[in-house]
Design a protein around this motif. Structure first.
Motif, PDB file in Angstrom:
ATOM      1  N   GLN A 238       0.777   5.265   1.243  1.00  0.00           N
ATOM      2  CA  GLN A 238       0.080   6.303   2.004  1.00  0.00           C
ATOM      3  C   GLN A 238       0.714   7.642   1.654  1.00  0.00           C
ATOM      4  OE1 GLN A 238       0.646   6.583   6.338  1.00  0.00           O
ATOM      5  NE2 GLN A 238      -1.564   6.691   6.568  1.00  0.00           N
TER       6      GLN A 238
ATOM      7  N   TYR B  66       0.844  -1.175   0.000  1.00  0.00           N
ATOM      8  CA  TYR B  66       0.000   0.000   0.000  1.00  0.00           C
ATOM      9  C   TYR B  66       0.890   1.240   0.000  1.00  0.00           C
ATOM     10  CZ  TYR B  66      -4.074  -2.768   1.481  1.00  0.00           C
ATOM     11  OH  TYR B  66      -5.104  -3.675   1.558  1.00  0.00           O
TER      12      TYR B  66
ATOM     13  N   PHE C  68       3.380   0.717   2.973  1.00  0.00           N
ATOM     14  CA  PHE C  68       3.042  -0.321   3.945  1.00  0.00           C
ATOM     15  C   PHE C  68       2.901  -1.662   3.256  1.00  0.00           C
ATOM     16  CE2 PHE C  68       2.276   1.940   7.822  1.00  0.00           C
ATOM     17  CZ  PHE C  68       1.888   3.212   7.434  1.00  0.00           C
TER      18      PHE C  68
ATOM     19  N   LYS D 123      -1.247  13.189   2.414  1.00  0.00           N
ATOM     20  CA  LYS D 123      -2.539  13.492   3.024  1.00  0.00           C
ATOM     21  C   LYS D 123      -3.100  12.299   3.785  1.00  0.00           C
ATOM     22  CE  LYS D 123      -3.735  16.979  -0.403  1.00  0.00           C
ATOM     23  NZ  LYS D 123      -4.682  17.424  -1.438  1.00  0.00           N
ATOM     24  N   LYS D 124      -2.268  11.296   3.986  1.00  0.00           N
ATOM     25  CA  LYS D 124      -2.624  10.099   4.749  1.00  0.00           C
ATOM     26  C   LYS D 124      -3.595   9.192   4.001  1.00  0.00           C
ATOM     27  CE  LYS D 124      -0.555  11.256   8.727  1.00  0.00           C
ATOM     28  NZ  LYS D 124       0.422  10.441   9.447  1.00  0.00           N
ATOM     29  N   PHE D 125      -3.788   9.441   2.712  1.00  0.00           N
ATOM     30  CA  PHE D 125      -4.670   8.582   1.937  1.00  0.00           C
ATOM     31  C   PHE D 125      -3.949   7.275   1.642  1.00  0.00           C
ATOM     32  CE2 PHE D 125      -8.201   7.403  -0.350  1.00  0.00           C
ATOM     33  CZ  PHE D 125      -7.933   7.108  -1.677  1.00  0.00           C
ATOM     34  N   LEU D 126      -4.621   6.164   1.924  1.00  0.00           N
ATOM     35  CA  LEU D 126      -4.016   4.838   1.822  1.00  0.00           C
ATOM     36  C   LEU D 126      -4.611   4.093   0.632  1.00  0.00           C
ATOM     37  CD1 LEU D 126      -2.063   3.123   3.602  1.00  0.00           C
ATOM     38  CD2 LEU D 126      -4.083   2.229   4.727  1.00  0.00           C
TER      39      LEU D 126
END
Lengths: 108, 115
Positions: free
Chosen positions: B37, B35, B90, B40-43
């Protein structure tokens, strides 16, 4: 389109206050939904999933198919609940589709 | 007894370089994921492997090449790094049954910074 929406980027509450993190989804089939949490400096981990109908750390989430929602709730927030929360939808193609995440800040 | 581990934890490199991130899981799972990220913390999922076979490839530039030498390892190699590749990557793993109820276990993440 398969989509998960978390409308709040940041949610700030005081300790002891109720908290609700919103999650709406768009999916044509029968959805399988999850909440994941990422505490500061820790890895992402599963908090709960709708099929289990469980309460973890005082949090619950009910799937509302009519409103296409899966909001996460806790009646009394604690400081240790401060974290990044992600709502996720399992797509039958084998993918977890995550929302944008909501940062929960619980103030003393 | 770490379940899903990634190395390195931090990676700082220059544009144009080639780098690899390694992931290992000791949970006996047969499915592994990468993944990304963003800032903007978008996963968002990039790849998924089941028993060393690619099953998900999410429109990722072909500069990114996952490699799974065995079902406990899924490495990510990135060629010709660009500024936009800066993110936290991740790794995750799960059992595979075709059901979303198989919990995904995540690694600690690798923060990649491209200068």
């Amino acid at each position: 389109a398969q989509r998960v929406t978390q409308p709040e980027k940041l949610l700030s509450v005081f300790k002891g206050a109720p908290v609700e993190l919103k999650c709406n989804y768009s999916y044509s089939g029968s959805p399988e939904l999850f909440w994941y949490v990422q505490y500061s400096r820790q890895r992402l981990q599963l908090l709960l999933r709708h099929i289990s109908r469980e309460s973890i750390k005082g949090f619950t989430a009910d799937l509302n198919k009519g409103e296409t929602s899966f909001h996460l709730k806790k009646p009394f927030a604690q400081e240790e609940d401060s974290a990044m929360y992600y709502c996720a939808l399992y797509n039958q193609g084998g993918k977890l589709i995550f929302g944008q995440g909501t940062e929960l800040s619980v103030k003393p | 007894d770490t379940a899903v581990s990634q190395t390195p934890k931090y990676l700082v490199t220059q544009m144009g370089n080639d780098k690899s991130i390694k992931c290992e899981q000791n949970l006996g799972h047969d499915t592994m994921y990468w993944y990304k990220q963003d800032s903007k913390k978008f996963l968002k999922i990039m790849f998924s492997y089941n028993n060393k076979e690619l099953i998900i490839n999410e429109t990722v530039p072909n500069r990114f090449s996952p490699k799974s030498p065995d079902k406990a390892h899924l490495n990510l190699h990135i060629n010709s790094l660009e500024l936009g590749d800066s993110a936290v990557y991740f790794c995750a793993s799960s059992s595979y049954s075709g059901s979303g109820t198989d919990t995904q276990y995540f690694g600690p993440g690798t923060r990649l910074t491209v200068l």
